[in-house]
Design a protein around this motif. Structure first.
Motif, PDB file in Angstrom:
ATOM      1  N   PRO A 196       0.816  -1.228   0.000  1.00  0.00           N
ATOM      2  CA  PRO A 196       0.000   0.000   0.000  1.00  0.00           C
ATOM      3  C   PRO A 196       0.848   1.276   0.000  1.00  0.00           C
ATOM      4  O   PRO A 196       0.504   2.247  -0.684  1.00  0.00           O
ATOM      5  CB  PRO A 196      -0.830  -0.128   1.286  1.00  0.00           C
ATOM      6  N   SER A 197       1.953   1.289   0.737  1.00  0.00           N
ATOM      7  CA  SER A 197       2.800   2.480   0.775  1.00  0.00           C
ATOM      8  C   SER A 197       3.449   2.754  -0.579  1.00  0.00           C
ATOM      9  O   SER A 197       3.644   3.913  -0.957  1.00  0.00           O
ATOM     10  CB  SER A 197       3.874   2.348   1.852  1.00  0.00           C
ATOM     11  N   GLN A 198       3.773   1.691  -1.339  1.00  0.00           N
ATOM     12  CA  GLN A 198       4.358   1.871  -2.664  1.00  0.00           C
ATOM     13  C   GLN A 198       3.322   2.429  -3.639  1.00  0.00           C
ATOM     14  O   GLN A 198       3.626   3.303  -4.453  1.00  0.00           O
ATOM     15  CB  GLN A 198       4.915   0.551  -3.195  1.00  0.00           C
ATOM     16  N   LEU A 199       2.108   1.943  -3.547  1.00  0.00           N
ATOM     17  CA  LEU A 199       1.043   2.439  -4.413  1.00  0.00           C
ATOM     18  C   LEU A 199       0.764   3.919  -4.113  1.00  0.00           C
ATOM     19  O   LEU A 199       0.627   4.732  -5.034  1.00  0.00           O
ATOM     20  CB  LEU A 199      -0.221   1.607  -4.215  1.00  0.00           C
ATOM     21  N   LEU A 200       0.732   4.272  -2.850  1.00  0.00           N
ATOM     22  CA  LEU A 200       0.530   5.662  -2.458  1.00  0.00           C
ATOM     23  C   LEU A 200       1.671   6.543  -2.977  1.00  0.00           C
ATOM     24  O   LEU A 200       1.436   7.640  -3.492  1.00  0.00           O
ATOM     25  CB  LEU A 200       0.419   5.780  -0.931  1.00  0.00           C
ATOM     26  N   TYR A 201       2.899   6.047  -2.874  1.00  0.00           N
ATOM     27  CA  TYR A 201       4.067   6.782  -3.359  1.00  0.00           C
ATOM     28  C   TYR A 201       3.926   7.041  -4.862  1.00  0.00           C
ATOM     29  O   TYR A 201       4.130   8.154  -5.340  1.00  0.00           O
ATOM     30  CB  TYR A 201       5.329   5.966  -3.061  1.00  0.00           C
ATOM     31  N   MET A 202       3.544   5.999  -5.630  1.00  0.00           N
ATOM     32  CA  MET A 202       3.386   6.165  -7.077  1.00  0.00           C
ATOM     33  C   MET A 202       2.250   7.123  -7.402  1.00  0.00           C
ATOM     34  O   MET A 202       2.336   7.901  -8.360  1.00  0.00           O
ATOM     35  CB  MET A 202       3.171   4.807  -7.747  1.00  0.00           C
ATOM     36  N   GLU A 203       1.178   7.104  -6.613  1.00  0.00           N
ATOM     37  CA  GLU A 203       0.083   8.054  -6.821  1.00  0.00           C
ATOM     38  C   GLU A 203       0.561   9.485  -6.639  1.00  0.00           C
ATOM     39  O   GLU A 203       0.198  10.376  -7.409  1.00  0.00           O
ATOM     40  CB  GLU A 203      -1.067   7.761  -5.863  1.00  0.00           C
ATOM     41  N   LYS A 204       1.377   9.723  -5.630  1.00  0.00           N
ATOM     42  CA  LYS A 204       1.894  11.074  -5.381  1.00  0.00           C
ATOM     43  C   LYS A 204       2.812  11.526  -6.511  1.00  0.00           C
ATOM     44  O   LYS A 204       2.790  12.691  -6.913  1.00  0.00           O
ATOM     45  CB  LYS A 204       2.640  11.134  -4.035  1.00  0.00           C
ATOM     46  N   VAL A 205       3.618  10.604  -7.048  1.00  0.00           N
ATOM     47  CA  VAL A 205       4.518  10.933  -8.161  1.00  0.00           C
ATOM     48  C   VAL A 205       3.687  11.297  -9.390  1.00  0.00           C
ATOM     49  O   VAL A 205       3.913  12.333 -10.027  1.00  0.00           O
ATOM     50  CB  VAL A 205       5.473   9.755  -8.467  1.00  0.00           C
ATOM     51  N   VAL A 206       2.721  10.460  -9.743  1.00  0.00           N
ATOM     52  CA  VAL A 206       1.886  10.718 -10.923  1.00  0.00           C
ATOM     53  C   VAL A 206       1.106  12.021 -10.756  1.00  0.00           C
ATOM     54  O   VAL A 206       1.008  12.820 -11.695  1.00  0.00           O
ATOM     55  CB  VAL A 206       0.948   9.522 -11.198  1.00  0.00           C
ATOM     56  N   ALA A 207       0.555  12.261  -9.577  1.00  0.00           N
ATOM     57  CA  ALA A 207      -0.199  13.500  -9.337  1.00  0.00           C
ATOM     58  C   ALA A 207       0.697  14.723  -9.512  1.00  0.00           C
ATOM     59  O   ALA A 207       0.282  15.719 -10.126  1.00  0.00           O
ATOM     60  CB  ALA A 207      -0.820  13.480  -7.942  1.00  0.00           C
ATOM     61  N   THR A 219      14.357   3.479   4.371  1.00  0.00           N
ATOM     62  CA  THR A 219      15.272   2.679   3.558  1.00  0.00           C
ATOM     63  C   THR A 219      14.671   1.313   3.267  1.00  0.00           C
ATOM     64  O   THR A 219      14.073   0.692   4.141  1.00  0.00           O
ATOM     65  CB  THR A 219      16.614   2.509   4.310  1.00  0.00           C
ATOM     66  N   GLY A 220      14.816   0.877   2.018  1.00  0.00           N
ATOM     67  CA  GLY A 220      14.374  -0.464   1.653  1.00  0.00           C
ATOM     68  C   GLY A 220      12.905  -0.602   1.312  1.00  0.00           C
ATOM     69  O   GLY A 220      12.403  -1.715   1.207  1.00  0.00           O
ATOM     70  N   THR A 221      12.211   0.518   1.117  1.00  0.00           N
ATOM     71  CA  THR A 221      10.775   0.434   0.828  1.00  0.00           C
ATOM     72  C   THR A 221      10.466   0.488  -0.669  1.00  0.00           C
ATOM     73  O   THR A 221       9.300   0.484  -1.045  1.00  0.00           O
ATOM     74  CB  THR A 221      10.003   1.554   1.551  1.00  0.00           C
ATOM     75  N   GLY A 222      11.479   0.555  -1.505  1.00  0.00           N
ATOM     76  CA  GLY A 222      11.269   0.538  -2.948  1.00  0.00           C
ATOM     77  C   GLY A 222      11.032   1.898  -3.571  1.00  0.00           C
ATOM     78  O   GLY A 222      10.380   1.997  -4.607  1.00  0.00           O
ATOM     79  N   LYS A 223      11.594   2.942  -2.973  1.00  0.00           N
ATOM     80  CA  LYS A 223      11.389   4.297  -3.493  1.00  0.00           C
ATOM     81  C   LYS A 223      11.870   4.439  -4.935  1.00  0.00           C
ATOM     82  O   LYS A 223      11.166   4.994  -5.776  1.00  0.00           O
ATOM     83  CB  LYS A 223      12.117   5.326  -2.623  1.00  0.00           C
ATOM     84  N   THR A 224      13.058   3.966  -5.224  1.00  0.00           N
ATOM     85  CA  THR A 224      13.626   4.127  -6.565  1.00  0.00           C
ATOM     86  C   THR A 224      12.793   3.398  -7.602  1.00  0.00           C
ATOM     87  O   THR A 224      12.467   3.948  -8.660  1.00  0.00           O
ATOM     88  CB  THR A 224      15.084   3.633  -6.595  1.00  0.00           C
ATOM     89  N   LEU A 225      12.404   2.163  -7.320  1.00  0.00           N
ATOM     90  CA  LEU A 225      11.583   1.402  -8.253  1.00  0.00           C
ATOM     91  C   LEU A 225      10.238   2.083  -8.468  1.00  0.00           C
ATOM     92  O   LEU A 225       9.779   2.228  -9.605  1.00  0.00           O
ATOM     93  CB  LEU A 225      11.378  -0.026  -7.738  1.00  0.00           C
ATOM     94  N   CYS A 226       9.612   2.547  -7.408  1.00  0.00           N
ATOM     95  CA  CYS A 226       8.322   3.233  -7.515  1.00  0.00           C
ATOM     96  C   CYS A 226       8.445   4.511  -8.338  1.00  0.00           C
ATOM     97  O   CYS A 226       7.601   4.792  -9.193  1.00  0.00           O
ATOM     98  CB  CYS A 226       7.775   3.575  -6.132  1.00  0.00           C
ATOM     99  N   LEU A 227       9.487   5.265  -8.087  1.00  0.00           N
ATOM    100  CA  LEU A 227       9.700   6.517  -8.809  1.00  0.00           C
ATOM    101  C   LEU A 227       9.906   6.248 -10.299  1.00  0.00           C
ATOM    102  O   LEU A 227       9.274   6.885 -11.147  1.00  0.00           O
ATOM    103  CB  LEU A 227      10.898   7.266  -8.225  1.00  0.00           C
ATOM    104  N   LEU A 228      10.774   5.307 -10.626  1.00  0.00           N
ATOM    105  CA  LEU A 228      11.044   5.001 -12.029  1.00  0.00           C
ATOM    106  C   LEU A 228       9.811   4.467 -12.743  1.00  0.00           C
ATOM    107  O   LEU A 228       9.487   4.893 -13.855  1.00  0.00           O
ATOM    108  CB  LEU A 228      12.190   4.001 -12.141  1.00  0.00           C
ATOM    109  N   CYS A 229       9.114   3.532 -12.144  1.00  0.00           N
ATOM    110  CA  CYS A 229       7.930   2.944 -12.781  1.00  0.00           C
ATOM    111  C   CYS A 229       6.841   3.981 -12.987  1.00  0.00           C
ATOM    112  O   CYS A 229       6.221   4.044 -14.058  1.00  0.00           O
ATOM    113  CB  CYS A 229       7.415   1.769 -11.956  1.00  0.00           C
ATOM    114  N   ALA A 230       6.589   4.806 -11.980  1.00  0.00           N
ATOM    115  CA  ALA A 230       5.559   5.839 -12.090  1.00  0.00           C
ATOM    116  C   ALA A 230       5.932   6.872 -13.155  1.00  0.00           C
ATOM    117  O   ALA A 230       5.084   7.267 -13.962  1.00  0.00           O
ATOM    118  CB  ALA A 230       5.332   6.513 -10.743  1.00  0.00           C
ATOM    119  N   CYS A 231       7.182   7.293 -13.181  1.00  0.00           N
ATOM    120  CA  CYS A 231       7.623   8.287 -14.172  1.00  0.00           C
ATOM    121  C   CYS A 231       7.539   7.736 -15.591  1.00  0.00           C
ATOM    122  O   CYS A 231       7.103   8.435 -16.507  1.00  0.00           O
ATOM    123  CB  CYS A 231       9.042   8.747 -13.875  1.00  0.00           C
ATOM    124  N   LEU A 232       7.945   6.495 -15.779  1.00  0.00           N
ATOM    125  CA  LEU A 232       7.884   5.899 -17.113  1.00  0.00           C
ATOM    126  C   LEU A 232       6.436   5.730 -17.581  1.00  0.00           C
ATOM    127  O   LEU A 232       6.125   5.953 -18.753  1.00  0.00           O
ATOM    128  CB  LEU A 232       8.621   4.563 -17.138  1.00  0.00           C
TER     129      LEU A 232
END
Length: 90
Positions: A33-44, A58-71
């Motif tokens: 859920p925290s990763q989905l919320l992170y991606m929602e904030k990036v897209v918004a 640390t270790g929550t997947g910030k980089t992966l979430c950021l890259l996937c949402a941006c792409l």
């Protein structure tokens, strides 16, 4: 299925897609859920042309979430730029 990886010699299939605020985001695993919320904030932030200050432990997947949402957002944005004037994208 989320989390399935191709075996050696097997062609890798497409990653599962998530709908994040109307943007198709490919993500290799079922997100927490925290990763989905992170991606929602990036897209918004990208959609609104706003700044975003996002943090997560640390270790929550910030980089992966950021890259996937941006792409995912970039694909939608690029398609909108290339669409004929007055047309609507699905």
């Amino acid at each position: 299925t989320f989390g399935r990886r191709a075996r050696l010699g097997e062609p890798a299939g497409a990653m599962p897609e998530l709908d994040v605020l109307g943007v198709a985001v490919e993500f290799p695993y079922e997100p927490y859920p925290s990763q989905l919320l992170y991606m929602e904030k990036v897209v918004a932030a990208l959609r609104d042309g706003a700044n975003a200050l996002l943090e997560s432990p640390t270790g929550t997947g910030k980089t992966l979430c950021l890259l996937c949402a941006c792409l995912g957002w970039l694909r939608v944005y690029t398609a909108a730029l290339q669409a004929p004037p007055g047309s609507q994208l699905a």
